[in-house]
Each structure stands twice: as C-alpha cells, then as structure tokens.
Design a protein around this motif. Structure first.
Motif, short mmCIF file in Angstrom:
data_model
loop_
_atom_site.label_atom_id
_atom_site.label_comp_id
_atom_site.label_asym_id
_atom_site.label_seq_id
_atom_site.Cartn_x
_atom_site.Cartn_y
_atom_site.Cartn_z
N LYS A 167 -5.90 -5.79 8.65
CA LYS A 167 -5.16 -5.77 7.38
C LYS A 167 -4.38 -4.48 7.15
O LYS A 167 -4.75 -3.42 7.65
CB LYS A 167 -6.13 -5.95 6.20
CG LYS A 167 -6.98 -7.20 6.27
CD LYS A 167 -6.16 -8.47 6.28
CE LYS A 167 -7.06 -9.69 6.23
NZ LYS A 167 -6.39 -10.88 6.73
N CYS A 225 -2.81 0.74 3.35
CA CYS A 225 -2.18 1.98 2.90
C CYS A 225 -1.11 2.48 3.85
O CYS A 225 -0.16 3.12 3.43
CB CYS A 225 -3.24 3.06 2.67
SG CYS A 225 -3.99 3.65 4.21
N GLY A 226 -1.29 2.23 5.13
CA GLY A 226 -0.30 2.68 6.11
C GLY A 226 -0.40 4.14 6.50
O GLY A 226 0.40 4.62 7.29
N ALA A 248 -3.66 5.82 7.19
CA ALA A 248 -5.01 6.15 7.66
C ALA A 248 -5.95 6.60 6.55
O ALA A 248 -6.80 7.45 6.75
CB ALA A 248 -4.95 7.21 8.76
N GLY A 298 -8.72 2.30 5.85
CA GLY A 298 -9.56 1.67 6.88
C GLY A 298 -9.39 0.18 7.03
O GLY A 298 -10.02 -0.43 7.90
N ARG A 358 -7.43 3.80 13.19
CA ARG A 358 -6.64 3.19 12.11
C ARG A 358 -5.33 2.74 12.75
O ARG A 358 -4.47 3.59 13.04
CB ARG A 358 -6.39 4.18 10.99
CG ARG A 358 -7.61 4.93 10.48
CD ARG A 358 -8.68 4.03 9.88
NE ARG A 358 -9.78 4.85 9.38
CZ ARG A 358 -11.04 4.48 9.39
NH1 ARG A 358 -11.41 3.30 9.88
NH2 ARG A 358 -11.98 5.27 8.90
#
Ligand code: FES
Ligand code: FES
Lengths: 150, 750
Positions: A35, A38-39, A41, A44, A56
């Motif tokens: 999934k 946040c992009g 790291a 998680g 990540r």
C-alpha cells in the motif's frame, strides 16, 4: 527494462531506475497488496522484503531492487509468514485493514530475526508502521501469538 | 416476542423476485416508499443475478449470500449487519457468504456510515428482512407438503417437518417461496432467543485483508485506466490565477494537464458537499510515478480571494454563508478566540440565577481549554475511480454516505441519477473525512475530460493539506463554590472556528440549580467537517477535565462526585431539555469503578484518571492508568465501560472501542494541524505526529453494561471521554494539569 524477482516470479518492467519500487509493484506489475500511505518512509504501509530485509518500497528505487529477491504480502507463505497471518485472524487484528499488509511484512521480518521478541523488540521493529485505526495492542498480541505458533 | 409492525404500504414492504436459474432474492424496503415498488421489481427481474443487489441470495444448491448495505471503513458492519439477517433467517453463519452491496439506496433504504447509527437503524429492519424470508421459505414448505406451517421448524437453512420426518433445503424452496406474498406482520426473536447476535464473530473480510487482496479504491484498476492528481492552492484563502503546463506536458507518460472547477457557479451545495478548493490543476498520465514527477513541473500562480457568499441547504433549510478572505494562522486564531471569551456570548441555556450565585461565591474556579484543527489522516489517502461514458457513470468510491453525493454528481457532472453506478469499496479509514465526497465530482470531471477511465489519487501531502478538518475550539468552565465547598453554579462559555462545541443540554446541565451556557463562533475560510464524534470530541475533553479538577477542589472522589451529580439530575433534574439518561450514565461509572478496582488498584505504580461521556445515544467511561518514562507518558492499562445496549458482535465492538481509545490518546497527546498564512504547516507524517506502537496502551479491558436496550451507537461514544481520562491521569502522574491540546508541546517544554 528492469528485471524484478517478486515472490519467486520474474517480471520485466519498463521503468526509470529512480521509480520507487512501490509504484513498479503496484502500477507496472499489478500487485496491489503493498500500500501507499505517505511516500516518504514514514508509515510502513508499503513495506516489502528485499533479500529478506524489510524495506519501505516507496523510498526504495526500483533500480536498486533489480536482481534481488522481493517478497510482497501476496508472497508471504513460509512458516513464519503463515503463522503471522493466522495469528492476525485469530486475534482479529484489522479494522480498516489498509495498514495491515505493511504490519504483517514488518512482523514477519521481526520474527525471522527474533523468534521470541520482547515487547521492547516489538516497539522497535513496529515503530515505523502507523495504524490510524489503532490496532497496535492487537498487533503486539498477535506477534506474541505467532511466536508461540512457530 | 417482539412484533415488527410494518406500517408502510404492504405492497412495497418486501420485494421478491425470481432469479434466472431458480433461487430467490429478497430485497427490503422500509421506512418510507421513496421509490415505487414497480421500479425495483422491474430492475431486479430484468437483470442478471450477479449484478443484482438485495439482502439475501439463495442459490438452488443452498448456498446463501447476504449483502451488507452500509459502506465499510473498519467499523466491521460488513460482519455485524449481515449477522442480524442471518440470526432470523436461521442459517449457519459459518456457511454464509457476505458481499458488500453497491450504492443502491432506494433498495437498501439506508447506506449511511456515520453518526454511530448503523446498528441502531438496522436493528429492526434487517432482522425483519431475515425473519420475513424465513417465514416465506417455511410457507413454501408448508404448501409443498400440505402441512400446517406451525408444524415446521427452520434451522441451518433446512426446513424440517418432524411429524413426517421430512426435510427440505432453503435452496429447494426458494423458487416457490419467491412467488408468495410477504407477511404483513412478522414476529422477531426476543433477546433471550438469539443464537448468533451477541456472539463474537470474526471479520468476514479478515482473510482477504491479511493476504493483500485488492479491496480498496486505491487498488482498483481497469483496462486503459489513467492516473490523475489534482493540485490545489498552497494556502486556504487562495485560489488559482493561472498556470503553465508546457514543461509538465513534455514529461514521459503525461496525457494532459488542465483545470477543473469542482462545483459549478451558482451551485447550491447540499448534503455533504464541502467548501473544497474549487479550481484545481489536474495532471493525468499513465502511471502514478510519472504523474507525481510531472506535477512538480507545472508552474502555478495562486492569488488571494475576496470574501464571497456560499449557498447551501435543501428545501426550506437554505443557508447563506460569507466566506471571509484572508490568510489565517494558528496564532491569530488563538488571539481571536481569547478575545471572544472576553465578550458576552449567545446564551444557549440558563437555569436559575447563575450571576447571583457567582456574586456570592466564596471561591470561583475558572479554567480555559483549547484544541487545534485536526486532519483525519485516513491511512488510505483520498482516491476515487471514475469512468463516465454516454450511458453510464461508473464510480468506485470510498464514500460514507453515497446517496448524499447524488445531487452533487448529477448537478456538477451533468448526468442523470439513473446513470450512476457506484461500487462501495472498502475504505482505508474514514472518521468523517469520507462523508465529504468532493473527490467523486473531481474524478468524474477528469474522466469526462479525458473520455477515459481514471483513478484520482491524493498524495499524503494532498490529503493532509486539502482536508476537511475538525474545527479548532476554546471553552472556559467556571464553578462557584460556597464556604461549605458546595458548587452553587456552573458557567460554560466557548466557541470555535467556525462553530462552538457546547452541548448545552448535556451533563452537567440538569445537575446544577444555577447554570449558564454561552457560545460564539468565528468564521473561517479553512474547510472543516465532521471528525469522529464532532464537537463532543472537544467539549468532553474540557468538561471532564474540569469536573476532575472541581472534584479535587471540593475534596471529593472524581467518580463518586460524578455519580452524586448524576443522582441529583436523575431525582430532581434542573431544566426540561436534558438530553442524557442519568441512570445509564451512572451505570457506566459504577461498572468502570468496579472493574478497575478504582479505590484500590492492583498496580500501585500507576497513576489513574477517569472520565465519562454521553453522545450518539450511548454512554462510555474510561479509567486510564499511566506511568512516566523519560518525561513521556506510557499508558499501562485502560479499563472501559460501555452502555450501547445490545452488543451484536462483541469481537468487532471491542476492536472499535480499542481503536477509539488509541485515536483519542494519539490526538490529545500529538494531534494538531498548525496554520501559518493560510498554509497547513505539517504535510506528511514526518511533520505530523501520529500515535505509534510505543505510545499505544499496553492493555485495554472492555466491559459492557448488560441490558436489553436496542443497540445504540458505538463508533463514536468511546472516543470523547478518553481525552480527559488521559488528561486526568497525566495530572496525577506529573502534578500538572494540561489545558491546551496537544499536550506534547507542554510536555516537551517541561
Ligand atoms: S508509503 Fe512507504 S512508508 Fe509510507
Ligand atoms: S487497520 Fe486501519 S490503518 Fe491499521
């Protein structure tokens, strides 16, 4: 073309080397269990294993994953992973479920390196995995439960 | 026996239609005849089985599928609502397949995720659906064997005639049953007769979640689908002026860059349309990464907007709001709120003569509390799939109340309601954020422009800075205390940006002879909306912290003092409009007192705090035990007592309560979005602190008050009181009271 070995299958992807592994897996290979949260790291949700180590994938360039063994949630099937999934069901961990692929990947990696983790080990290993729904204490119990099962 | 009396037109009460290849499908219509019976019957008769929606599908080989009407965002109604049907249908729950119903509110009547009302509103209708189907199957068997219905029993999807030792499956009966008329009245089981309701059942989607199956909108894809992202103004108070996409268009994989206007000029907003950024620059391309890269190359000029008028509402309930111009900041918000606290507010409720009581008081205790804007931060960022063609508008949407989007979709996309085909994807969290479906309109506009299937994706930064935030609030509580340490008056005054959080008719109103509640509000151009237990989530934190401090000031135990006040409110309520049931309130306090060994805790090293609250028709009390480690609180244990009436699925209920507890502790400790010159300062989880594993309670024990009250709410009620239970425990552990959320700011300073 970059060659990726994901869950013991080889895929050729047409991506620039700096594309995050996450988007190669999701958009190009088409496995969506990993999934995006946040992009950067920080959550998680995108955790996969590269040569057995949790990374990540949103912050791991696909170029650097070439030739390595990548495992995603869809490919978690050996003993420890199965125990983790079983414990997750037994203790009914998920609420919305969106973070859980990443949680399971992190938990599986933890149990591989520490078959009987303490609460402090769990805190450290799982600190990078956010769960907005608040399933943390169930995750903790499920990791202990999986450790018992292995 | 509980009678379910169908007061609406008999004819439209139950929709039954045969399915090609045998079997029966029962859809259910209650509450009102919103659409004519024929419309539904026609739809079901002509469509293929798989595409049909309804509650119960019975296959000839006795497989049974139950459809869950409500959108699922982690509250697990996808398990608990079908349980209601299965209980009365007399089937083996383990053999039942559950499916998420698509958006089809005329058929399901209620597809509403929000306000903690799912179970409360479904309690009778869904059981009635199950019972009605069972009755018809029994009747079909009675006809088939020519025996009285009373001689038949149903169990595990099989009808038995004991006298002749005959059995027949539902599957074999379904075709005949479908031809029968639904009964006008049906008898439902009473609470002692339940065999499934009240038993812990596992999430029906759990096994899919743990293997990473595509369940979420983010995961949806279709042949030829493009990825879209929308760039919104960098600050609230700004709008789009112009943009230059020439560089972005040269980037690999990019299909187009253009502007969309979400709401048409003059559109009167309804339902859950929000004051979103209205003009967006959209970048569309083949893959997410390509779009992410290209959007950085779009050069955009933003400009401040002038104050403008916004129209909203439906029917007689029209509203006109002036949206102020300007670039707002957290600092100026605080100043404005303190200013408002100095002026008289609007009187919301007054009992007795509070002014006189305060004039006579020996001592006045006065405390001011505040809380910031909160982003929902659902784990799955906002996303929506749309494919608009001539004859159909297909959406795959994470949306809490799909029907509330109908007007917006039809008006702003220019398509008729009958063309809307919406799949309700499992949502990666909601908490109120996904009540506001502006992103459905956005996705639709993009698909129309591209003439292609598209998936709109918000990055985390988009999601956090284009939010529908919990408002910022401030409130002051004041108590008049006489020379005998009696509290003679309570004054509560507060407001917020842009709404106040005071529930003037809730406790402690009703328990004090002299009581005054005043409110005010400050308009803003920052987008706000519902956030798990709106308003309650702030006012409970203040009220329950204040009561704790007040009990201490007058030398009383905090639980005993609350119970004493509630007993007074029960025996001799002051005022007429008190919203709460004092007895149920006392019930949760007594239960939490007992279960936590309040007077004599087992673990002597912990410091404890208590709080209780009523909202969404339910009652919750928590005792928080914490210790301090390196200057940071560690929650060792939470004991919770809930009165939400009958608990349908204790497994799911406990999970949700645990979630509310973690959510509350996270927000009171860390939550808060800061603004500077209209810009939301934190944009991702490196800057916005969320509760993580280490801060989560080590243990949570949940107890339910046992009663036979029809289910009340559960998703929200345990959330508001955890803030104060935590705050009160933190005081005990540190000797310092915290009044301004998030507490981490003060904790890190000390
Ligand atoms: S998406 Fe990779 S850590 Fe959040
Ligand atoms: S289960 Fe929803 S974010 Fe973890």
């Amino acid at each position: 073309m970059i060659q990726l070995n994901i869950n013991n299958k080889v895929y050729e992807v047409d991506a620039s080397a700096d594309m995050p592994l996450l988007w190669a897996i999701r958009d190009l290979v088409g496995l969506t269990g990993t999934k995006f949260g946040c992009g950067i790291a920080q959550c998680g949700a995108c955790t996969v294993h590269v040569n057995g180590t949790p990374v990540r994938s949103c912050s791991f360039p696909v170029g650097a994953a070439a030739g390595k063994m990548i495992t995603t949630i869809e490919g978690v099937n050996e003993k420890i992973g199965e125990a983790v999934k079983k414990a997750w069901i037994e203790l009914q961990v998920p609420q919305c479920g969106y973070c859980q692929s990443g949680q399971i990947m992190s938990a599986t990696a933890l149990l591989k390196s520490k078959p009987h983790p303490t609460d402090a080990d769990i805190d450290a290993a799982m600190q990078g995995n956010l769960c907005r729904c608040g399933t943390y204490q169930r995750i903790r119990s499920a990791i202990h439960r999986a450790a018992e099962m292995i | 026996m509980e009678k379910s009396n169908n007061t609406q037109s008999r004819r439209s009460f139950l929709k039954v239609s045969s399915i090609t290849g045998g079997g029966m499908m029962i859809g259910f219509s209650w509450l009102a005849n919103l659409i004519p019976h024929e419309a539904i019957a026609g739809a079901t008769a002509t469509k293929d089985w798989i595409e049909l929606t309804g509650f119960i599908k019975i296959f000839p080989d006795n497989r049974i599928t139950i459809l869950s009407p409500n959108p699922e965002f982690g509250q697990n109604v996808i398990t608990s609502l079908p349980m209601l049907i299965a209980e009365e249908l007399e089937v083996d729950w383990k053999k039942i397949k559950v499916e998420q119903g698509d958006y089809d509110t005329p058929r399901f009547k209620r597809q509403f995720t929000g306000g903690s009302q799912a179970m409360r509103m479904a309690w009778k209708p869904l059981r009635t659906a199950g019972a009605t189907a069972r009755f018809m199957l029994l009747q079909a068997a009675a006809n088939e064997w020519d025996v009285p219905l009373a001689e038949l029993t149903a169990s595990n999807a099989v009808v038995t005639h004991k006298a002749s030792n005959r059995t027949i499956t539902y599957g074999a009966l379904a075709t005949a049953a479908a031809k029968l008329t639904a009964p006008a009245n049906i008898t439902l089981k009473k609470s002692g007769e339940f065999s499934l309701i009240g038993t812990p059942q596992k999430n029906v989607e759990g096994s899919k979640i743990v293997v990473g199956k595509s369940l979420f909108t983010m995961d949806y894809k279709q042949e030829g689908m493009l990825i879209a992202m929308a760039i919104h103004p960098t600050a609230f108070g700004m709008k789009l002026k112009s943009f230059d996409a020439s560089e972005a268009l040269k980037m690999p994989g990019i299909k187009d860059v253009f502007e969309i206007q979400v709401y048409k000029d003059g559109y009167v907003k309804a339902g859950f349309d929000t004051r979103t950024f209205n003009n967006l620059v959209v970048v569309v391309g083949n893959t997410t990464w390509e779009v992410m890269n290209a959007r950085k190359k779009v050069v955009i000029q933003w400009e401040s907007f002038e104050a403008y008028k916004e129209f909203s509402g439906m029917g007689n309930n029209k509203r006109e709001d002036t949206i102020p111009a300007g670039l707002e900041s957290t600092e100026s918000h605080m100043k404005q709120m303190y200013e408002m606290q100095k002026k008289p507010g609007k009187v919301l409720r007054k009992d007795g003569d509070p002014e006189a009581a305060f004039a006579k008081a020996k001592k006045i205790m006065e405390k001011t509390y505040s809380a910031p804007f909160l982003p929902h931060n659902t784990m799955e960022p906002i996303s929506c799939f749309a494919h608009i063609t001539e004859d159909k508008a297909l959406f795959v949407a994470p949306i809490q109340i799909p029907d509330m989007m109908k007007q917006s979709i039809t008006a702003n996309l220019g398509i008729t309601a009958d063309k809307i085909d919406m799949k309700l994807a499992r949502m990666g969290g909601g908490f109120g954020r996904r009540a506001y479906g502006h992103y459905i309109v956005e996705a639709g506009l993009i698909s129309q422009k591209m003439k292609a299937p598209i998936k709109l994706i918000y990055t985390r930064e988009d999601d956090m800075s284009n939010g529908v935030y919990r408002p910022s609030y401030m409130v002051t509580y004041k108590a008049a205390i006489d020379e005998n340490k009696n509290v003679t008056a309570i004054h509560v005054k507060g407001g917020g940006i842009p709404e106040n959080a005071i529930h003037e008719n809730r406790f402690p109103a009703g328990a004090f002879e002299n009581y005054l509640a005043e409110g005010w509000d400050i308009p803003t151009n920052i987008t706000i909306g519902a956030f798990r237990a709106p308003r309650s989530n702030f006012i409970a934190s203040a009220e329950q912290s204040f009561l704790d401090e007040l009990a201490e000031a007058i030398g009383k135990d905090p639980i005993d003092y609350r119970i004493e006040l509630l007993k007074k409110a029960k025996a001799n309520p002051v005022g007429k409009n008190n919203e709460y049931d004092a007895e149920r309130y006392i019930g949760v306090l007594e239960l939490v007192k007992k279960k936590s060994d309040w007077g004599n805790p087992k673990n002597k090293t912990v410091k404890r705090g208590v709080a209780a609250y009523f909202c969404h028709n339910s009652y919750a009390a928590h005792v928080v035990d914490l210790t301090m480690k390196d200057g940071q609180p560690v929650v060792q244990n939470v004991v919770s007592a809930l009165d939400c009436g009958v608990v349908v699925n204790p497994e799911g209920a406990k999970n949700m309560i645990e979630g509310a507890i973690v959510d509350g502790i996270g927000n009171v400790l860390f939550g808060g979005l800061r603004f500077e010159k209209g810009v939301p300062i934190q944009k991702n989880f490196n800057q916005y602190r969320m509760i993580r594993m280490k801060e989560a309670p080590k243990k949570i024990d949940i107890y339910f008050v046992q009663n036979n009250i029809d289910p009340t709410g559960l998703g929200e009620p345990p959330f508001p009181p955890i803030f104060a239970a935590f705050a009160n425990a933190l005081y005990k552990a540190t000797g310092k009271r915290h009044y301004h959320q998030p507490f981490i700011n003060a904790l890190n300073k000390s």
